[in-house]
Scaffold this motif. Structure first.
Motif, PDB file in Angstrom:
ATOM      1  N   LEU A 148      -6.222  -0.079   6.119  1.00 43.65           N
ATOM      2  CA  LEU A 148      -5.252   0.265   5.086  1.00 43.65           C
ATOM      3  C   LEU A 148      -5.841   1.304   4.142  1.00 43.65           C
ATOM      4  CD1 LEU A 148      -2.809  -0.028   3.209  1.00 43.65           C
ATOM      5  CD2 LEU A 148      -3.862  -2.085   2.251  1.00 43.65           C
ATOM      6  N   SER A 149      -7.043   1.069   3.698  1.00 40.80           N
ATOM      7  CA  SER A 149      -7.631   1.964   2.713  1.00 40.80           C
ATOM      8  C   SER A 149      -7.831   3.366   3.306  1.00 40.80           C
ATOM      9  CB  SER A 149      -8.916   1.322   2.197  1.00 40.80           C
ATOM     10  OG  SER A 149      -9.905   2.252   2.029  1.00 40.80           O
ATOM     11  N   THR A 150      -8.282   3.444   4.565  1.00 44.59           N
ATOM     12  CA  THR A 150      -8.453   4.752   5.207  1.00 44.59           C
ATOM     13  C   THR A 150      -7.119   5.503   5.300  1.00 44.59           C
ATOM     14  OG1 THR A 150     -10.055   3.592   6.583  1.00 44.59           O
ATOM     15  CG2 THR A 150      -9.556   5.863   7.189  1.00 44.59           C
ATOM     16  N   LEU A 151      -6.096   4.796   5.788  1.00 43.45           N
ATOM     17  CA  LEU A 151      -4.796   5.452   5.979  1.00 43.45           C
ATOM     18  C   LEU A 151      -4.191   5.868   4.640  1.00 43.45           C
ATOM     19  CD1 LEU A 151      -3.289   3.070   8.697  1.00 43.45           C
ATOM     20  CD2 LEU A 151      -4.205   5.384   9.046  1.00 43.45           C
ATOM     21  N   LEU A 152      -4.323   5.015   3.656  1.00 39.58           N
ATOM     22  CA  LEU A 152      -3.731   5.277   2.341  1.00 39.58           C
ATOM     23  C   LEU A 152      -4.340   6.531   1.719  1.00 39.58           C
ATOM     24  CD1 LEU A 152      -1.976   4.279  -0.107  1.00 39.58           C
ATOM     25  CD2 LEU A 152      -4.038   3.097  -0.899  1.00 39.58           C
ATOM     26  N   ILE A 153      -5.672   6.605   1.707  1.00 41.13           N
ATOM     27  CA  ILE A 153      -6.347   7.750   1.091  1.00 41.13           C
ATOM     28  C   ILE A 153      -5.927   9.046   1.796  1.00 41.13           C
ATOM     29  CG2 ILE A 153      -8.612   8.790   0.583  1.00 41.13           C
ATOM     30  CD1 ILE A 153      -8.038   6.249  -1.042  1.00 41.13           C
ATOM     31  N   LYS A 154      -5.830   8.953   3.134  1.00 34.49           N
ATOM     32  CA  LYS A 154      -5.424  10.129   3.899  1.00 34.49           C
ATOM     33  C   LYS A 154      -4.063  10.645   3.418  1.00 34.49           C
ATOM     34  CE  LYS A 154      -6.823   9.856   8.470  1.00 34.49           C
ATOM     35  NZ  LYS A 154      -6.370   9.421   9.795  1.00 34.49           N
ATOM     36  N   LYS A 155      -3.136   9.703   3.248  1.00 33.92           N
ATOM     37  CA  LYS A 155      -1.776  10.100   2.837  1.00 33.92           C
ATOM     38  C   LYS A 155      -1.739  10.576   1.391  1.00 33.92           C
ATOM     39  CE  LYS A 155       1.110   7.432   6.024  1.00 33.92           C
ATOM     40  NZ  LYS A 155       1.896   8.484   6.683  1.00 33.92           N
ATOM     41  N   LEU A 156      -2.437   9.890   0.515  1.00 36.27           N
ATOM     42  CA  LEU A 156      -2.405  10.269  -0.901  1.00 36.27           C
ATOM     43  C   LEU A 156      -3.075  11.631  -1.123  1.00 36.27           C
ATOM     44  CD1 LEU A 156      -3.282   6.923  -2.727  1.00 36.27           C
ATOM     45  CD2 LEU A 156      -1.115   8.161  -2.864  1.00 36.27           C
ATOM     46  N   ASP A 157      -4.155  11.882  -0.373  1.00 38.88           N
ATOM     47  CA  ASP A 157      -4.901  13.112  -0.585  1.00 38.88           C
ATOM     48  C   ASP A 157      -4.242  14.322   0.076  1.00 38.88           C
ATOM     49  OD1 ASP A 157      -6.643  11.720  -2.055  1.00 38.88           O
ATOM     50  OD2 ASP A 157      -8.310  11.749  -0.639  1.00 38.88           O
ATOM     51  N   ARG A 158      -3.194  14.066   0.824  1.00 35.94           N
ATOM     52  CA  ARG A 158      -2.569  15.166   1.570  1.00 35.94           C
ATOM     53  C   ARG A 158      -1.841  16.117   0.634  1.00 35.94           C
ATOM     54  NH1 ARG A 158      -0.048  12.742   6.519  1.00 35.94           N
ATOM     55  NH2 ARG A 158       1.539  12.073   5.059  1.00 35.94           N
ATOM     56  N   GLU A 162       1.243   2.412   8.253  1.00 36.39           N
ATOM     57  CA  GLU A 162       1.703   3.707   7.723  1.00 36.39           C
ATOM     58  C   GLU A 162       3.120   3.612   7.174  1.00 36.39           C
ATOM     59  OE1 GLU A 162       1.035   6.865  10.527  1.00 36.39           O
ATOM     60  OE2 GLU A 162      -1.139   6.654  10.379  1.00 36.39           O
ATOM     61  N   ALA A 163       3.950   2.849   7.857  1.00 36.61           N
ATOM     62  CA  ALA A 163       5.320   2.668   7.377  1.00 36.61           C
ATOM     63  C   ALA A 163       5.322   1.989   6.010  1.00 36.61           C
ATOM     64  CB  ALA A 163       6.125   1.849   8.381  1.00 36.61           C
ATOM     65  N   MET A 164       4.479   0.999   5.860  1.00 33.60           N
ATOM     66  CA  MET A 164       4.391   0.297   4.570  1.00 33.60           C
ATOM     67  C   MET A 164       3.879   1.238   3.483  1.00 33.60           C
ATOM     68  SD  MET A 164       2.653  -3.341   5.537  1.00 33.60           S
ATOM     69  CE  MET A 164       3.615  -4.698   6.130  1.00 33.60           C
ATOM     70  N   ILE A 165       2.867   2.041   3.827  1.00 39.72           N
ATOM     71  CA  ILE A 165       2.288   2.974   2.858  1.00 39.72           C
ATOM     72  C   ILE A 165       3.353   3.983   2.409  1.00 39.72           C
ATOM     73  CG2 ILE A 165       0.571   4.819   2.541  1.00 39.72           C
ATOM     74  CD1 ILE A 165      -1.206   3.277   4.581  1.00 39.72           C
ATOM     75  N   ASP A 166       4.090   4.530   3.396  1.00 40.39           N
ATOM     76  CA  ASP A 166       5.126   5.511   3.063  1.00 40.39           C
ATOM     77  C   ASP A 166       6.128   4.928   2.076  1.00 40.39           C
ATOM     78  OD1 ASP A 166       3.984   7.410   4.644  1.00 40.39           O
ATOM     79  OD2 ASP A 166       5.203   6.946   6.426  1.00 40.39           O
ATOM     80  N   GLU A 167       6.504   3.682   2.310  1.00 38.22           N
ATOM     81  CA  GLU A 167       7.504   3.055   1.452  1.00 38.22           C
ATOM     82  C   GLU A 167       6.982   2.898   0.024  1.00 38.22           C
ATOM     83  OE1 GLU A 167       9.252  -0.440   3.187  1.00 38.22           O
ATOM     84  OE2 GLU A 167      10.128  -1.012   1.251  1.00 38.22           O
ATOM     85  N   VAL A 168       5.763   2.430  -0.114  1.00 34.80           N
ATOM     86  CA  VAL A 168       5.190   2.232  -1.457  1.00 34.80           C
ATOM     87  C   VAL A 168       5.020   3.578  -2.171  1.00 34.80           C
ATOM     88  CG1 VAL A 168       3.140   1.466  -2.727  1.00 34.80           C
ATOM     89  CG2 VAL A 168       4.079   0.041  -0.908  1.00 34.80           C
ATOM     90  N   ILE A 169       4.607   4.603  -1.443  1.00 34.03           N
ATOM     91  CA  ILE A 169       4.455   5.929  -2.046  1.00 34.03           C
ATOM     92  C   ILE A 169       5.816   6.442  -2.533  1.00 34.03           C
ATOM     93  CG2 ILE A 169       4.008   8.374  -1.478  1.00 34.03           C
ATOM     94  CD1 ILE A 169       1.554   7.509   0.028  1.00 34.03           C
ATOM     95  N   ALA A 170       6.852   6.250  -1.681  1.00 34.51           N
ATOM     96  CA  ALA A 170       8.191   6.723  -2.043  1.00 34.51           C
ATOM     97  C   ALA A 170       8.729   5.995  -3.271  1.00 34.51           C
ATOM     98  CB  ALA A 170       9.140   6.543  -0.852  1.00 34.51           C
ATOM     99  N   ASN A 171       8.389   4.703  -3.391  1.00 33.60           N
ATOM    100  CA  ASN A 171       8.930   3.903  -4.492  1.00 33.60           C
ATOM    101  C   ASN A 171       8.189   4.084  -5.812  1.00 33.60           C
ATOM    102  OD1 ASN A 171      10.866   2.890  -2.832  1.00 33.60           O
ATOM    103  ND2 ASN A 171       9.760   0.975  -2.377  1.00 33.60           N
ATOM    104  N   ASN A 172       7.015   4.750  -5.796  1.00 27.85           N
ATOM    105  CA  ASN A 172       6.223   4.857  -7.021  1.00 27.85           C
ATOM    106  C   ASN A 172       5.791   6.297  -7.290  1.00 27.85           C
ATOM    107  OD1 ASN A 172       5.674   1.810  -7.758  1.00 27.85           O
ATOM    108  ND2 ASN A 172       5.310   1.983  -5.553  1.00 27.85           N
ATOM    109  N   PRO A 173       6.777   7.184  -7.491  1.00 30.51           N
ATOM    110  CA  PRO A 173       6.434   8.613  -7.655  1.00 30.51           C
ATOM    111  C   PRO A 173       5.535   8.859  -8.868  1.00 30.51           C
ATOM    112  CG  PRO A 173       8.757   8.202  -8.168  1.00 30.51           C
ATOM    113  CD  PRO A 173       8.238   6.960  -7.553  1.00 30.51           C
ATOM    114  N   ALA A 174       5.751   8.146  -9.962  1.00 35.04           N
ATOM    115  CA  ALA A 174       4.954   8.383 -11.173  1.00 35.04           C
ATOM    116  C   ALA A 174       3.471   8.139 -10.903  1.00 35.04           C
ATOM    117  CB  ALA A 174       5.431   7.468 -12.302  1.00 35.04           C
TER     118      ALA A 174
END
Ligand code: ADP
Ligand code: MG
Length: 481
Positions: A471-481, A422-434
């Motif tokens: 990874l894929s489960t956690l990522l989708i959860k965060k992106l779809d939020r 989750e920490a890794m996912i948060d970082e990638v999401i924060a770094n790629n707003p577009a």
């Protein structure tokens, strides 16, 4: 007109006895010319042949394994013909009363289906010597080392319709005789040679057309090619209104064509008669039943057991059951890790590829069944992704210790800790707003594709060690939020 291809195969199988079929000379491939031929093999006057009991036993084992009628009494005959590599002027064979009668055989096809063929007979005979054309310029040498090598000639009914079936039969036969241990099956050394009888007929007809016989084809690939070019040659002749001459032909692999060797009509009179120097072979029921009890598990039943017991696909089961040592390896891995499907995948995938690469057999495999099982357990419990598992496998192959050792030494453990991911996912999401905006604007269908970008970034950041499903489960959860 549409043509149907009809084929019957004759296989000459060299039996893996220590000595020749009628003499005590060694039966081994590759000796210096004429060092393994004694007076009997040379056909010296006054010499008497004596039947090799092991050759008889091997023939009976083969017969039992194809549910054939075993000849309780079989007789050797002389087949008279002159050829420089056959000094007696005749070959001892079995013509009227063969040791193995009609039998049947079920062949697994590459697509997982099976088809049955009928065996006409199998008989014992002696191999001839060899003419050597490349040892002396302008002259032919005769090497009689092969003379008297025991052969089992296995003849089928004309039951084959495609080259694929013919090749599948030869592979199944190879697997059967090597499992029985009655031949080394080495095609390159001539231990298994195939004559292809082929004719065409109008589709729908039930009469056989005139056939040709292509002699001594000695690899699976050449069998397939020889059938292809010979069928084409016959089709051309028939479509031009010509007729096929019954003859013996030879497959020339360099030019990928068949050529006439001799016409069958002329060569046909062998004046067979019972061999006066040998007694009939008499086999009783006790002998047959004793032998039947010692037969190893055959590839066919083994294939079925693998499907039923381990829930393997027909295709995987057929491949694994085709070689005795491979099947034993598979069962050892599975016994040690309890993961039959993964074991089959790894053995038929990465392990077979590595064996091929190094050109060695499973009996020389540097990875023990227990070592492979150790790797498979780490895949099954999600410690390793398939990508990391490949890395560990390379380590096993190079002798770097057990899967545990390699995982520890190289820090290859898969990251399955959701907090870390989750920490890794948060970082990638924060770094790629577009990319996040683009993802949120996309419809359901496109989202899956766009999420691949984030997965790629995280995989890169984790050096490929993120558990992909989690990874894929956690990522989708965060992106779809
Ligand atoms: P031969 O005595 O000349 O060897 P056989 O009658 O014993 O001939 O047959 C040899 C092989 O040829 C067998 O495998 C048989 O199934 C096959 N065969 C016979 N006739 C045909 C045909 N018309 N087309 C294809 N194969 C055939
Ligand atoms: Mg023949």
């Amino acid at each position: 007109m549409k043509w149907e291809q009809v084929m019957g195969l004759e296989v000459h199988l060299q039996l893996a006895t220590q000595t020749k079929i009628f003499s005590g000379a060694a039966n081994r491939f590759g000796a210096e010319p004429n060092r393994q031929a004694c007076a009997v093999d040379l056909g010296m006057p006054g010499m008497l042949p004596v039947v090799n009991e092991l050759a008889v036993k091997y023939a009976v084992m083969f017969g039992l394994s194809i549910d054939a009628a075993i000849g309780k009494r079989s007789v050797f005959d002389r087949k008279n013909y002159f050829y420089p590599d056959s000094p007696k002027g005749y070959q001892i064979s079995q013509f009227f009363e063969p040791i193995v009668g009609e039998g049947s055989f079920t062949i697994p096809m590459p697509d997982g289906s099976t088809f049955p063929i009928r065996i006409t007979r199998a008989h014992l005979e002696e191999d001839a010597g060899k003419s050597v054309h490349d040892a002396f310029a302008g002259q032919t040498g005769i090497d009689l080392n092969r003379a008297g090598t025991p052969l089992l000639e296995i003849v089928t009914e004309p039951d084959f319709r495609t080259a694929e079936q013919a090749v599948a039969y030869l592979k199944a036969l190879h697997s059967l005789v090597t499992t029985l241990g009655i031949s080394d099956g080495n095609m390159a050394e001539g231990s298994m040679r195939c004559d292809i009888n082929l004719s065409l007929r109008a589709e729908g007809s039930d009469e056989l057309g005139t056939r040709t016989e292509i002699k001594n084809v000695n690899s699976f690939r050449f069998v397939e090619r020889a059938i292809g070019v010979e069928a084409e040659r016959q089709r051309d002749i028939l479509e031009d209104g010509g007729r096929i001459v019954q003859e013996t032909r030879l497959y020339d692999a360099d030019n990928n064509e068949t050529r006439s060797m001799r016409s069958k009509e002329v060569a046909n009179d062998y004046r067979y008669f019972p061999e006066p120097d040998l007694l009939p072979i008499i086999i009783d029921e006790t002998y047959i039943e004793t032998l039947r009890a010692t037969l190893p598990e055959l590839p066919g039943p083994k294939r079925q057991r693998f499907v039923q017991h381990y829930a393997l696909s027909d295709y995987d089961a057929a491949l694994l059951a085709s070689e005795r040592t491979l099947a034993a390896y598979f069962e050892a891995v599975t016994a040690s890790c309890g993961e039959a499907k993964l074991a089959a995948n790894w053995i038929l995938g990465d392990l077979s590829a590595a064996l091929n690469r190094e050109d060695i057999g499973i009996n020389q495999c540097p990875v023990t069944p227990e070592a492979l099982a150790g790797l498979i357990l780490r895949i099954a419990d999600n410690t390793l992704s398939s990508k990391l598992a490949k890395q560990v496998f390379e380590g096993l192959w190079r002798g770097q210790g057990s899967a545990e050792d390699i995982i520890e030494a190289q820090g290859l453990e898969q990251v399955s800790d959701s907090g870390v991911l989750e920490a890794m996912i948060d970082e990638v999401i924060a770094n790629n707003p577009a990319q996040v905006v683009q993802y949120k604007a996309a419809d359901e269908g496109k989202r899956k594709k766009l999420s691949g970008f984030f997965v790629g970034q995280i995989m890169k950041a984790s050096k490929g060690q993120a558990n992909p499903q989690l990874l894929s489960t956690l990522l989708i959860k965060k992106l779809d939020r």
